[in-house]
Write an enzyme that holds these catalytic residues in place. Sequence first.
Site, PDB file in Angstrom:
ATOM      1  N   HIS A 130       0.866  -1.188   0.000  1.00  0.00           N
ATOM      2  CA  HIS A 130       0.000   0.000   0.000  1.00  0.00           C
ATOM      3  C   HIS A 130       0.896   1.229   0.000  1.00  0.00           C
ATOM      4  O   HIS A 130       1.576   1.493   0.994  1.00  0.00           O
ATOM      5  CB  HIS A 130      -0.905   0.014   1.237  1.00  0.00           C
ATOM      6  CG  HIS A 130      -1.787  -1.191   1.316  1.00  0.00           C
ATOM      7  ND1 HIS A 130      -3.066  -1.213   0.810  1.00  0.00           N
ATOM      8  CD2 HIS A 130      -1.554  -2.441   1.807  1.00  0.00           C
ATOM      9  CE1 HIS A 130      -3.586  -2.417   0.989  1.00  0.00           C
ATOM     10  NE2 HIS A 130      -2.694  -3.180   1.587  1.00  0.00           N
ATOM     11  N   ASP A 175       2.660  -6.308   2.308  1.00  0.00           N
ATOM     12  CA  ASP A 175       1.428  -5.676   2.817  1.00  0.00           C
ATOM     13  C   ASP A 175       1.772  -4.482   3.713  1.00  0.00           C
ATOM     14  O   ASP A 175       1.029  -4.159   4.638  1.00  0.00           O
ATOM     15  CB  ASP A 175       0.544  -6.675   3.568  1.00  0.00           C
ATOM     16  CG  ASP A 175      -0.868  -6.133   3.804  1.00  0.00           C
ATOM     17  OD1 ASP A 175      -1.283  -5.205   3.079  1.00  0.00           O
ATOM     18  OD2 ASP A 175      -1.542  -6.637   4.717  1.00  0.00           O
TER      19      ASP A 175
HETATM   20  C1  NCD Z   1      -4.486  -2.619   4.705  1.00  0.00           C
HETATM   21  C2  NCD Z   1      -4.598  -1.092   4.606  1.00  0.00           C
HETATM   22  O1  NCD Z   1      -4.427  -0.414   5.615  1.00  0.00           O
HETATM   23  O2  NCD Z   1      -4.855  -0.586   3.499  1.00  0.00           O
HETATM   24  N1  NCD Z   1      -4.477  -2.981   6.099  1.00  0.00           N
HETATM   25  C3  NCD Z   1      -3.995  -4.138   6.615  1.00  0.00           C
HETATM   26  O3  NCD Z   1      -4.154  -4.345   7.819  1.00  0.00           O
HETATM   27  N2  NCD Z   1      -3.364  -5.014   5.894  1.00  0.00           N
HETATM   28  C4  NCD Z   1      -5.572  -3.269   3.924  1.00  0.00           C
HETATM   29  C5  NCD Z   1      -5.386  -4.749   3.729  1.00  0.00           C
HETATM   30  O4  NCD Z   1      -4.510  -5.172   2.981  1.00  0.00           O
HETATM   31  O5  NCD Z   1      -6.122  -5.530   4.332  1.00  0.00           O
HETATM   32 ZN    ZN Z   2      -2.921  -5.189   1.910  1.00  0.00          ZN
END
Ligand code: NCD
Ligand code: ZN
Length: 371
Positions: free
Chosen positions: A30, A262
Amino acid sequence: MSLQDNDSQTLSHDDDDVLTLREPDDWHVHLRDGPMLAFAADYTARQFARAIVMPNLVPPVTTVAAAEAYRTRILDALPENRRFTPLMTAYLTDEIDREEIAKGFRNGVFTACKLYPAGATTHSAAGVTSVRKIWPVLERLQTIGMPLLVHGEVVSPDIDIFDREAVFLEKVLTPVLAAFPGLKVVLEHITTEDSVGFVEAAGSNLAATITAHHLRVDRSAMFEGGLRPHAYCLPVAKRRRHKEALRKAATSGHPRFFLGTDSAPHQKHEKESACGCAGIFSAPTALESYAQTFAEEGALGRLEAFASEFGPRFYGLPLNKGTVTLRREPQDVPELMGDDNVHVVPFHASETLAWRFADRTDQTPDDDRLR
Ligand code: NCD
Ligand code: ZN
Protein backbone atom coordinates in the site's frame (compact mmCIF):
# COMPACT_ATOMS: atom_id res chain seq x y z
CA MET A 1 27.14 -16.63 6.88
CA SER A 2 26.59 -20.32 7.34
CA LEU A 3 24.49 -21.43 4.44
CA GLN A 4 23.02 -24.70 5.54
CA ASP A 5 21.22 -25.37 2.31
CA ASN A 6 22.95 -27.24 -0.42
CA ASP A 7 20.46 -25.83 -2.86
CA SER A 8 21.51 -22.28 -2.10
CA GLN A 9 20.12 -19.79 -4.58
CA THR A 10 22.21 -16.91 -3.30
CA LEU A 11 24.12 -15.17 -6.04
CA SER A 12 27.20 -14.55 -4.01
CA HIS A 13 28.21 -14.75 -0.41
CA ASP A 14 31.71 -13.44 -0.30
CA ASP A 15 31.86 -13.45 3.43
CA ASP A 16 29.66 -14.29 6.36
CA ASP A 17 28.39 -10.80 6.86
CA VAL A 18 27.30 -9.89 3.35
CA LEU A 19 24.19 -11.17 1.65
CA THR A 20 23.77 -10.35 -2.04
CA LEU A 21 20.49 -11.16 -3.74
CA ARG A 22 18.99 -10.62 -7.14
CA GLU A 23 16.83 -7.48 -6.88
CA PRO A 24 13.58 -8.44 -5.17
CA ASP A 25 9.98 -7.36 -5.80
CA ASP A 26 7.18 -6.66 -3.35
CA TRP A 27 4.06 -8.47 -4.57
CA HIS A 28 1.65 -6.60 -2.26
CA VAL A 29 2.06 -3.07 -0.92
CA HIS A 30 0.00 0.00 0.00
CA LEU A 31 1.75 3.15 -1.21
CA ARG A 32 -1.20 5.45 -0.35
CA ASP A 33 -1.68 8.90 -1.82
CA GLY A 34 -0.99 12.56 -1.01
CA PRO A 35 1.31 13.28 1.94
CA MET A 36 1.53 9.62 2.98
CA LEU A 37 2.58 8.62 -0.54
CA ALA A 38 5.22 11.35 -0.50
CA PHE A 39 6.59 10.00 2.76
CA ALA A 40 6.22 6.23 2.25
CA ALA A 41 6.74 5.39 -1.42
CA ASP A 42 10.52 5.56 -1.53
CA TYR A 43 10.96 3.10 1.33
CA THR A 44 9.52 0.48 -0.99
CA ALA A 45 11.22 1.80 -4.14
CA ARG A 46 14.70 1.77 -2.62
CA GLN A 47 14.56 -1.93 -1.69
CA PHE A 48 12.36 -3.37 -4.44
CA ALA A 49 12.58 -3.11 -8.23
CA ARG A 50 8.83 -3.60 -8.72
CA ALA A 51 5.78 -3.73 -6.50
CA ILE A 52 2.16 -4.72 -6.89
CA VAL A 53 0.42 -1.56 -5.73
CA MET A 54 -2.88 -1.98 -3.92
CA PRO A 55 -5.80 0.05 -5.32
CA ASN A 56 -7.66 0.75 -2.06
CA LEU A 57 -7.56 4.52 -2.31
CA VAL A 58 -10.59 6.71 -1.68
CA PRO A 59 -12.15 6.53 -4.25
CA PRO A 60 -10.71 3.16 -5.30
CA VAL A 61 -8.76 2.64 -8.51
CA THR A 62 -11.34 1.13 -10.86
CA THR A 63 -10.47 2.63 -14.25
CA VAL A 64 -7.47 2.67 -16.55
CA ALA A 65 -7.32 6.47 -16.35
CA ALA A 66 -7.28 6.39 -12.53
CA ALA A 67 -4.50 3.77 -12.51
CA GLU A 68 -2.40 5.74 -14.98
CA ALA A 69 -2.82 8.92 -12.96
CA TYR A 70 -1.94 7.08 -9.73
CA ARG A 71 1.13 5.52 -11.34
CA THR A 72 2.28 8.99 -12.36
CA ARG A 73 1.78 10.32 -8.81
CA ILE A 74 3.83 7.41 -7.46
CA LEU A 75 6.71 8.02 -9.86
CA ASP A 76 6.57 11.76 -9.15
CA ALA A 77 6.92 11.03 -5.42
CA LEU A 78 10.25 9.22 -5.92
CA PRO A 79 13.73 10.68 -6.14
CA GLU A 80 15.06 11.13 -9.65
CA ASN A 81 16.92 8.12 -11.03
CA ARG A 82 15.16 5.67 -8.74
CA ARG A 83 14.61 2.50 -10.74
CA PHE A 84 11.18 1.33 -9.66
CA THR A 85 8.19 -0.01 -11.55
CA PRO A 86 4.80 0.23 -9.87
CA LEU A 87 2.57 -2.60 -11.09
CA MET A 88 -0.98 -1.33 -10.94
CA THR A 89 -4.09 -3.22 -9.86
CA ALA A 90 -7.81 -2.73 -10.44
CA TYR A 91 -10.18 -2.69 -7.46
CA LEU A 92 -13.11 -5.00 -8.13
CA THR A 93 -16.59 -3.77 -7.29
CA ASP A 94 -19.99 -5.33 -7.90
CA GLU A 95 -20.40 -3.03 -10.90
CA ILE A 96 -16.86 -3.09 -12.29
CA ASP A 97 -16.66 -2.89 -16.09
CA ARG A 98 -14.85 -5.99 -17.31
CA GLU A 99 -14.10 -4.36 -20.67
CA GLU A 100 -12.25 -1.61 -18.83
CA ILE A 101 -10.20 -4.15 -16.89
CA ALA A 102 -9.39 -6.15 -20.00
CA LYS A 103 -8.38 -2.95 -21.82
CA GLY A 104 -6.06 -1.95 -18.95
CA PHE A 105 -4.46 -5.39 -18.94
CA ARG A 106 -4.01 -5.35 -22.70
CA ASN A 107 -2.40 -1.90 -22.56
CA GLY A 108 -0.01 -2.94 -19.80
CA VAL A 109 -1.54 -0.54 -17.25
CA PHE A 110 -3.14 -3.17 -15.02
CA THR A 111 -1.12 -6.18 -13.92
CA ALA A 112 -3.85 -7.79 -11.81
CA CYS A 113 -7.27 -7.34 -10.19
CA LYS A 114 -7.83 -7.13 -6.45
CA LEU A 115 -10.85 -8.66 -4.76
CA TYR A 116 -11.76 -7.06 -1.44
CA PRO A 117 -14.84 -8.59 0.15
CA ALA A 118 -16.94 -5.54 1.13
CA GLY A 119 -16.16 -4.46 4.67
CA ALA A 120 -13.15 -6.81 5.11
CA THR A 121 -10.47 -4.19 5.70
CA THR A 122 -9.29 -0.59 5.28
CA HIS A 123 -11.15 1.19 2.45
CA SER A 124 -13.06 -1.90 1.36
CA ALA A 125 -16.56 -0.43 1.60
CA ALA A 126 -16.79 -0.37 -2.21
CA GLY A 127 -15.65 -4.00 -2.42
CA VAL A 128 -17.53 -7.02 -3.69
CA THR A 129 -20.65 -7.96 -1.71
CA SER A 130 -20.86 -11.49 -3.14
CA VAL A 131 -18.37 -13.23 -5.39
CA ARG A 132 -21.30 -14.41 -7.55
CA LYS A 133 -21.78 -10.78 -8.60
CA ILE A 134 -18.41 -10.78 -10.37
CA TRP A 135 -18.66 -14.25 -11.92
CA PRO A 136 -18.55 -12.84 -15.49
CA VAL A 137 -15.50 -10.77 -14.55
CA LEU A 138 -13.70 -13.86 -13.27
CA GLU A 139 -14.53 -15.66 -16.47
CA ARG A 140 -12.93 -12.85 -18.44
CA LEU A 141 -9.81 -12.82 -16.22
CA GLN A 142 -9.41 -16.52 -16.81
CA THR A 143 -9.70 -16.04 -20.58
CA ILE A 144 -7.15 -13.24 -20.80
CA GLY A 145 -4.75 -14.72 -18.21
CA MET A 146 -5.01 -11.79 -15.79
CA PRO A 147 -4.26 -12.68 -12.15
CA LEU A 148 -6.90 -12.31 -9.43
CA LEU A 149 -5.49 -11.20 -6.07
CA VAL A 150 -7.74 -11.95 -3.12
CA HIS A 151 -8.10 -10.60 0.37
CA GLY A 152 -9.10 -13.98 1.75
CA GLU A 153 -11.55 -13.23 4.51
CA VAL A 154 -15.30 -13.75 4.80
CA VAL A 155 -16.96 -10.87 6.57
CA SER A 156 -20.07 -11.83 8.41
CA PRO A 157 -21.10 -10.92 11.95
CA ASP A 158 -21.57 -14.56 12.89
CA ILE A 159 -18.00 -15.56 11.96
CA ASP A 160 -15.29 -15.06 14.55
CA ILE A 161 -12.58 -12.74 13.22
CA PHE A 162 -9.91 -15.41 13.80
CA ASP A 163 -11.88 -17.84 11.58
CA ARG A 164 -12.49 -15.51 8.65
CA GLU A 165 -9.63 -16.77 6.51
CA ALA A 166 -10.38 -20.47 6.96
CA VAL A 167 -14.05 -19.90 6.14
CA PHE A 168 -13.05 -17.96 3.00
CA LEU A 169 -11.11 -20.97 1.73
CA GLU A 170 -14.16 -23.17 1.99
CA LYS A 171 -16.96 -20.79 1.06
CA VAL A 172 -15.35 -18.60 -1.59
CA LEU A 173 -12.00 -19.81 -2.88
CA THR A 174 -12.96 -23.46 -3.35
CA PRO A 175 -15.99 -22.70 -5.56
CA VAL A 176 -14.04 -20.03 -7.50
CA LEU A 177 -11.18 -22.41 -8.29
CA ALA A 178 -13.64 -25.18 -9.20
CA ALA A 179 -15.53 -22.92 -11.60
CA PHE A 180 -12.41 -21.33 -13.10
CA PRO A 181 -9.67 -23.97 -13.12
CA GLY A 182 -7.46 -21.84 -15.37
CA LEU A 183 -7.73 -18.65 -13.32
CA LYS A 184 -4.44 -17.45 -11.81
CA VAL A 185 -5.11 -16.56 -8.16
CA VAL A 186 -2.88 -15.11 -5.45
CA LEU A 187 -4.16 -15.57 -1.92
CA GLU A 188 -2.71 -12.45 -0.33
CA HIS A 189 -1.05 -12.15 3.09
CA ILE A 190 -1.92 -15.60 4.37
CA THR A 191 -2.09 -16.05 8.14
CA THR A 192 -3.09 -19.65 8.81
CA GLU A 193 -1.80 -23.20 8.51
CA ASP A 194 -5.09 -23.87 6.73
CA SER A 195 -4.05 -21.54 3.91
CA VAL A 196 -0.57 -23.06 3.74
CA GLY A 197 -2.10 -26.52 3.31
CA PHE A 198 -4.66 -25.23 0.83
CA VAL A 199 -2.02 -23.67 -1.41
CA GLU A 200 0.23 -26.73 -1.23
CA ALA A 201 -2.67 -28.96 -2.24
CA ALA A 202 -3.87 -26.69 -5.04
CA GLY A 203 -2.78 -26.63 -8.65
CA SER A 204 -0.08 -24.48 -10.18
CA ASN A 205 -2.56 -21.60 -10.70
CA LEU A 206 -2.79 -20.76 -6.96
CA ALA A 207 -0.02 -18.99 -5.03
CA ALA A 208 0.18 -16.98 -1.80
CA THR A 209 2.08 -13.99 -0.51
CA ILE A 210 3.47 -13.92 3.03
CA THR A 211 4.20 -10.70 4.91
CA ALA A 212 7.28 -9.98 7.00
CA HIS A 213 5.14 -9.31 10.06
CA HIS A 214 3.05 -12.49 9.96
CA LEU A 215 6.33 -14.41 10.17
CA ARG A 216 7.11 -12.67 13.48
CA VAL A 217 3.87 -11.54 15.13
CA ASP A 218 1.24 -13.87 16.54
CA ARG A 219 -2.01 -12.86 18.21
CA SER A 220 -0.45 -12.69 21.67
CA ALA A 221 1.80 -9.89 20.44
CA MET A 222 -1.27 -7.65 20.17
CA PHE A 223 -1.81 -7.96 23.92
CA GLU A 224 1.74 -8.04 25.28
CA GLY A 225 1.53 -6.12 28.54
CA GLY A 226 -1.40 -4.09 27.19
CA LEU A 227 -3.13 -3.30 23.92
CA ARG A 228 -0.62 -2.99 21.05
CA PRO A 229 -2.25 -1.22 18.11
CA HIS A 230 0.93 -1.33 16.01
CA ALA A 231 0.75 -5.14 15.90
CA TYR A 232 -2.78 -4.98 14.51
CA CYS A 233 -3.37 -5.65 10.83
CA LEU A 234 -5.82 -7.57 8.69
CA PRO A 235 -6.02 -10.46 8.33
CA VAL A 236 -5.35 -10.38 12.05
CA ALA A 237 -2.38 -12.41 13.32
CA LYS A 238 -3.39 -15.86 14.57
CA ARG A 239 -2.11 -18.39 17.13
CA ARG A 240 1.56 -19.20 17.36
CA ARG A 241 1.19 -22.52 15.55
CA HIS A 242 -0.08 -20.64 12.49
CA LYS A 243 2.94 -18.34 12.58
CA GLU A 244 5.17 -21.40 12.74
CA ALA A 245 3.41 -22.89 9.69
CA LEU A 246 3.95 -19.63 7.78
CA ARG A 247 7.64 -19.57 8.70
CA LYS A 248 8.00 -23.12 7.45
CA ALA A 249 6.16 -22.37 4.21
CA ALA A 250 8.09 -19.18 3.45
CA THR A 251 11.48 -20.79 4.06
CA SER A 252 10.63 -24.14 2.44
CA GLY A 253 11.61 -23.25 -1.12
CA HIS A 254 8.07 -23.99 -2.32
CA PRO A 255 7.67 -21.86 -5.48
CA ARG A 256 4.09 -20.82 -4.81
CA PHE A 257 4.87 -18.89 -1.61
CA PHE A 258 6.53 -15.54 -2.21
CA LEU A 259 7.20 -12.11 -0.75
CA GLY A 260 4.43 -9.53 -0.29
CA THR A 261 4.95 -7.12 2.58
CA ASP A 262 1.43 -5.68 2.82
CA SER A 263 3.24 -2.64 4.20
CA ALA A 264 0.30 -0.38 5.09
CA PRO A 265 1.19 2.91 6.78
CA HIS A 266 -1.35 4.75 8.90
CA GLN A 267 -0.96 7.94 10.89
CA LYS A 268 0.08 7.18 14.48
CA HIS A 269 -3.02 8.85 15.91
CA GLU A 270 -5.27 6.78 13.67
CA LYS A 271 -3.81 3.57 15.03
CA GLU A 272 -3.63 4.71 18.65
CA SER A 273 -7.33 5.37 18.82
CA ALA A 274 -10.56 3.97 20.31
CA CYS A 275 -11.11 2.35 16.90
CA GLY A 276 -7.60 1.94 15.53
CA CYS A 277 -6.83 1.26 11.86
CA ALA A 278 -5.47 -2.07 10.65
CA GLY A 279 -2.08 -2.04 8.95
CA ILE A 280 1.63 -2.41 9.69
CA PHE A 281 4.27 -0.20 8.04
CA SER A 282 7.10 -2.60 7.31
CA ALA A 283 8.61 -1.03 4.18
CA PRO A 284 11.62 0.76 5.78
CA THR A 285 13.21 -2.51 6.95
CA ALA A 286 11.30 -5.08 4.92
CA LEU A 287 14.24 -7.06 3.57
CA GLU A 288 16.05 -6.91 6.89
CA SER A 289 13.01 -8.34 8.64
CA TYR A 290 12.65 -11.21 6.18
CA ALA A 291 16.41 -11.85 6.38
CA GLN A 292 16.22 -12.09 10.14
CA THR A 293 13.43 -14.66 9.94
CA PHE A 294 15.17 -16.70 7.24
CA ALA A 295 18.41 -16.61 9.25
CA GLU A 296 16.60 -17.81 12.37
CA GLU A 297 15.16 -20.68 10.33
CA GLY A 298 18.62 -21.58 8.94
CA ALA A 299 17.33 -20.79 5.44
CA LEU A 300 19.12 -17.62 4.30
CA GLY A 301 20.06 -19.50 1.15
CA ARG A 302 16.39 -19.64 0.22
CA LEU A 303 15.63 -15.95 0.71
CA GLU A 304 16.53 -15.00 -2.84
CA ALA A 305 14.08 -17.40 -4.44
CA PHE A 306 11.28 -16.25 -2.11
CA ALA A 307 12.03 -12.56 -2.62
CA SER A 308 13.18 -12.37 -6.22
CA GLU A 309 12.26 -15.45 -8.26
CA PHE A 310 9.01 -17.18 -7.31
CA GLY A 311 6.89 -14.03 -7.67
CA PRO A 312 7.94 -13.09 -11.21
CA ARG A 313 7.75 -16.71 -12.30
CA PHE A 314 4.16 -16.98 -11.08
CA TYR A 315 3.17 -13.68 -12.69
CA GLY A 316 5.00 -14.56 -15.90
CA LEU A 317 7.31 -11.54 -15.67
CA PRO A 318 11.08 -11.43 -16.24
CA LEU A 319 13.42 -11.72 -13.25
CA ASN A 320 15.22 -8.51 -12.26
CA LYS A 321 18.81 -8.19 -13.34
CA GLY A 322 20.39 -6.05 -10.65
CA THR A 323 21.31 -6.95 -7.09
CA VAL A 324 20.76 -5.75 -3.54
CA THR A 325 23.18 -6.24 -0.69
CA LEU A 326 22.44 -6.59 2.99
CA ARG A 327 25.12 -6.44 5.66
CA ARG A 328 25.02 -8.21 8.98
CA GLU A 329 25.31 -5.07 11.07
CA PRO A 330 23.06 -3.95 13.95
CA GLN A 331 20.37 -1.49 12.92
CA ASP A 332 18.29 0.48 15.40
CA VAL A 333 14.76 1.01 14.11
CA PRO A 334 13.33 4.40 15.12
CA GLU A 335 10.35 4.55 17.42
CA LEU A 336 8.66 7.07 15.14
CA MET A 337 9.13 8.09 11.51
CA GLY A 338 7.63 10.83 9.36
CA ASP A 339 7.88 14.41 8.20
CA ASP A 340 5.91 17.63 8.64
CA ASN A 341 2.70 15.95 7.57
CA VAL A 342 2.76 12.34 8.71
CA HIS A 343 3.84 10.41 11.79
CA VAL A 344 4.10 6.67 11.51
CA VAL A 345 5.28 4.00 13.93
CA PRO A 346 7.17 1.44 11.83
CA PHE A 347 7.27 -2.33 12.23
CA HIS A 348 10.14 -3.26 14.60
CA ALA A 349 9.98 0.22 16.21
CA SER A 350 12.66 0.60 18.89
CA GLU A 351 14.11 -2.84 18.13
CA THR A 352 17.60 -3.60 16.90
CA LEU A 353 17.71 -5.69 13.74
CA ALA A 354 20.67 -7.88 12.83
CA TRP A 355 20.80 -6.81 9.16
CA ARG A 356 21.06 -3.56 7.30
CA PHE A 357 20.16 -2.79 3.69
CA ALA A 358 23.44 -1.59 2.18
CA ASP A 359 23.45 -1.32 -1.56
CA ARG A 360 21.62 -1.84 -4.81
CA THR A 361 23.06 -2.07 -8.29
CA ASP A 362 21.55 -2.40 -11.73
CA GLN A 363 24.37 -4.57 -12.88
CA THR A 364 23.74 -8.01 -14.13
CA PRO A 365 25.64 -10.37 -11.88
CA ASP A 366 28.14 -12.57 -13.60
CA ASP A 367 25.95 -15.59 -13.26
CA ASP A 368 24.89 -18.23 -15.73
CA ARG A 369 21.32 -18.25 -14.50
CA LEU A 370 20.82 -14.77 -15.87
CA ARG A 371 21.85 -15.49 -19.41
C1 NCD B 1 -4.49 -2.62 4.71
C2 NCD B 1 -4.60 -1.09 4.61
O1 NCD B 1 -4.43 -0.41 5.62
O2 NCD B 1 -4.85 -0.59 3.50
N1 NCD B 1 -4.48 -2.98 6.10
C3 NCD B 1 -4.00 -4.14 6.61
O3 NCD B 1 -4.15 -4.34 7.82
N2 NCD B 1 -3.36 -5.01 5.89
C4 NCD B 1 -5.57 -3.27 3.92
C5 NCD B 1 -5.39 -4.75 3.73
O4 NCD B 1 -4.51 -5.17 2.98
O5 NCD B 1 -6.12 -5.53 4.33
ZN1 ZN C 1 -2.92 -5.19 1.91
